[in-house]
Design an enzyme around this catalytic site. Structure first.
Site, PDB file in Angstrom:
ATOM      1  N   HIS A 176       0.853  -1.202   0.000  1.00 26.94           N
ATOM      2  CA  HIS A 176       0.000   0.000   0.000  1.00 26.94           C
ATOM      3  C   HIS A 176       0.883   1.245   0.000  1.00 26.94           C
ATOM      4  CE1 HIS A 176      -3.269   2.652   0.492  1.00 26.94           C
ATOM      5  NE2 HIS A 176      -3.972   2.010   1.401  1.00 26.94           N
ATOM      6  N   HIS A 223      -2.703   6.929  -0.925  1.00 24.76           N
ATOM      7  CA  HIS A 223      -3.679   7.536  -0.008  1.00 24.76           C
ATOM      8  C   HIS A 223      -3.125   8.175   1.261  1.00 24.76           C
ATOM      9  CE1 HIS A 223      -6.784   4.716  -2.049  1.00 24.76           C
ATOM     10  NE2 HIS A 223      -6.600   5.837  -2.723  1.00 24.76           N
ATOM     11  N   TYR A 254      -0.752   7.322   3.338  1.00 22.04           N
ATOM     12  CA  TYR A 254      -0.220   6.504   4.430  1.00 22.04           C
ATOM     13  C   TYR A 254       1.316   6.502   4.383  1.00 22.04           C
ATOM     14  CZ  TYR A 254      -5.111   5.531   4.989  1.00 22.04           C
ATOM     15  OH  TYR A 254      -6.460   5.696   5.179  1.00 22.04           O
TER      16      TYR A 254
HETATM   17  C1  LIG Z   1     -15.210   1.599   2.289  1.00 23.75           C
HETATM   18  C2  LIG Z   1     -13.915   1.864   1.579  1.00 23.75           C
HETATM   19  C3  LIG Z   1     -12.743   1.327   2.069  1.00 23.75           C
HETATM   20  C4  LIG Z   1     -11.532   1.509   1.389  1.00 23.75           C
HETATM   21  N1  LIG Z   1     -10.391   0.915   1.860  1.00 23.75           N
HETATM   22  C5  LIG Z   1      -9.251   0.959   1.133  1.00 23.75           C
HETATM   23  C6  LIG Z   1      -8.106   0.221   1.542  1.00 23.75           C
HETATM   24  O1  LIG Z   1      -8.111  -0.512   2.537  1.00 23.75           O
HETATM   25  N2  LIG Z   1      -6.995   0.318   0.779  1.00 23.75           N
HETATM   26  C7  LIG Z   1      -6.951   1.099  -0.344  1.00 23.75           C
HETATM   27  O2  LIG Z   1      -5.905   1.163  -1.003  1.00 23.75           O
HETATM   28  N3  LIG Z   1      -8.025   1.796  -0.756  1.00 23.75           N
HETATM   29  C8  LIG Z   1      -9.177   1.717  -0.061  1.00 23.75           C
HETATM   30  N4  LIG Z   1     -10.291   2.368  -0.523  1.00 23.75           N
HETATM   31  C9  LIG Z   1     -10.279   2.960  -1.866  1.00 23.75           C
HETATM   32  C10 LIG Z   1     -10.827   1.963  -2.891  1.00 23.75           C
HETATM   33  O3  LIG Z   1      -9.956   0.850  -3.043  1.00 23.75           O
HETATM   34  C11 LIG Z   1     -11.035   2.621  -4.270  1.00 23.75           C
HETATM   35  O4  LIG Z   1      -9.812   3.065  -4.791  1.00 23.75           O
HETATM   36  C12 LIG Z   1     -12.003   3.783  -4.166  1.00 23.75           C
HETATM   37  O5  LIG Z   1     -13.212   3.371  -3.527  1.00 23.75           O
HETATM   38  C13 LIG Z   1     -12.354   4.347  -5.533  1.00 23.75           C
HETATM   39  O6  LIG Z   1     -12.860   3.325  -6.372  1.00 23.75           O
HETATM   40  P1  LIG Z   1     -14.450   3.171  -6.640  1.00 23.75           P
HETATM   41  O7  LIG Z   1     -14.868   4.458  -7.330  1.00 23.75           O
HETATM   42  O8  LIG Z   1     -14.524   1.977  -7.566  1.00 23.75           O
HETATM   43  O9  LIG Z   1     -15.120   2.980  -5.343  1.00 23.75           O
HETATM   44  C14 LIG Z   1     -11.508   2.250   0.184  1.00 23.75           C
HETATM   45  C15 LIG Z   1     -12.690   2.829  -0.300  1.00 23.75           C
HETATM   46  C16 LIG Z   1     -13.875   2.634   0.370  1.00 23.75           C
HETATM   47  C17 LIG Z   1     -15.144   3.225  -0.209  1.00 23.75           C
END
Ligand SMILES: Cc1cc2nc3c(=O)[nH]c(=O)nc-3n(C[C@H](O)[C@H](O)[C@H](O)COP(=O)(O)O)c2cc1C
Length: 370
Positions: A181, A184, A186
């Site tokens: 990871h 975002h 981190y």
């Molecule tokens: C509930 C939730 C939890 C997420 N947890 C993570 C995570 O653990 N690791 C990560 O890299 N991104 C995380 N994300 C980001 C998602 O992997 C993804 O990049 C983001 O939702 C945008 O894609 P989407 O438009 O298809 O939802 C999270 C997003 C949501 C909504």
């Protein structure tokens, strides 16, 4: 059965290294905060197996590499024997349905507070710059962060080693590989981004120096488990958690080119339109230069729907597309895309609640007669 073919590029097979994927609809890593005491729970067996299809790729939620890696309630870890054992039945269930399962290994760095840290110590980061309190996703609660402690240069190898051991543990638990990871805001991103990193040692200053830590993690993990089992997630354009960069395109390109040296399996990049984790915005940038620069499999994520995903694959902008919110709410998302069936709406209010069923395993499947 609906006849599908070239009109659904997302549903075409793809060979990712040694993995024969039957389609290109990937489960994005999704933190669900239901791993009580940082231990994955039996309810995750049903959750992940619901989202498994034969030959589909799943990326597990962000999973802590050590006892300093946490910053949210009830996120899983993979640094203790108990956690490794708890992952095993979850991984087995995914494999039993023919899925390919990668574990996202994570350190939050300064996105934490002393309440999540061993002995109430300060979180660690590239910097001692504090993060301002952030509104939680429910729009009501505010997350407070303890000012971080800047890692000393001589401490960095220990953190690299934590990622290496976590990767080894993931393989021990049965995962097919790991996703580092690096996105975002981190810990790894806190080193890469010049809005955060204000170091004067060899891990700060130039682009090369800021990327050194992330690349050392990549190298250590690849040496431990094999580059053919390693992916990384990056979000050069995002400014989530006050982690923006003054030249995100240069950062993304530098990383894409540098990753080629290690021959890792995939690079997973978050679309520039996702400046925060869950909200789209208009944006003139694209990932195409990074996609062209990287030699391995390229996964794109962020704000995709069926049509946009099909177009991205058809136009060669990505090999695979990771879906977050749509996959969270539609356990049979590949099937729905294949049939162009309607989708369940996602409910933000239950993304992070600790209930083992509600908003987790109770999203309905498509009713089929076939
Ligand atoms: C509930 C939730 C939890 C997420 N947890 C993570 C995570 O653990 N690791 C990560 O890299 N991104 C995380 N994300 C980001 C998602 O992997 C993804 O990049 C983001 O939702 C945008 O894609 P989407 O438009 O298809 O939802 C999270 C997003 C949501 C909504």
């Amino acid at each position: 059965m609906a006849a599908q073919g070239p009109s659904s590029p997302l549903l075409t097979p793809y060979k990712m290294g040694k993995f024969n994927l039957s389609h290109r609809v990937v489960l994005a890593p999704l933190t669900r905060q239901r791993s009580y005491g940082n231990v994955p729970q039996p309810h995750a067996i049903l959750y992940y197996s619901q989202r498994t299809s034969n030959g589909g790729l799943l990326i597990a939620e962000a999973t802590g590499v050590s006892d300093t890696a946490q910053g949210y309630p009830d996120t899983p870890g993979i640094w203790t024997k108990e956690q490794v054992e708890a992952w095993k039945p979850i991984v087995d269930a995914v494999h039993a349905k023919g899925g390919v399962f990668f574990c996202q290994i994570w350190h939050v760095g300064r996105v934490s507070n002393s309440g999540y840290q061993p002995n109430g110590q300060a979180p660690i980061s590239s910097s001692d710059k504090p993060l301002t309190p952030q509104l939680r996703s429910n729009g009501i609660d505010v997350a407070e962060f303890t000012p971080p402690r800047r890692l000393r240069t001589d401490e960095i190898p220990q953190i690299v080693n934590d990622f290496r051991l976590a990767a080894r543990n993931a393989i021990e638990a049965g995962f097919d590989g790991v996703e580092i990871h690096g996105a975002h805001g981190y810990l790894l991103d806190q080193f890469m981004k010049d809005q955060v990193n204000d170091r004067t040692d060899e891990y700060g200053g130039s682009l090369e120096n800021r990327c050194r830590f992330a690349l050392e993690v990549v190298e250590a993990v690849a040496n431990e488990i094999g580059a053919d089992k390693v992916g990384i997630r990056l979000s050069p354009f995002a400014n989530y958690m006050e982690s923006g960069d003054s030249d995100p395109k240069a950062l993304g390109l530098y990383m894409a080119n540098s990753l080629n040296k290690y021959g890792i399996l995939y690079c997973h990049m978050v679309e520039p339109r996702m400046r925060t984790v869950g909200e789209k915005c208009a944006c003139p940038h694209s990932l195409v230069p990074m996609r062209k620069a990287f030699n391995g499999t390229f996964i794109a994520a962020g704000g995709f729907d069926r049509e946009d995903g099909n177009n991205a694959v058809a136009e060669g902008r990505a090999d695979l597309i990771a879906f977050g919110r749509w996959f969270l709410a539609n356990p049979d998302l590949p099937k729905r895309f294949e049939l162009n069936a309607p989708l369940n709406k996602y409910n933000r209010e239950t993304f992070y609640v600790s209930d083992p069923v509600i908003g987790y395993t109770d999203y309905p499947f498509l009713e089929t007669t076939a």
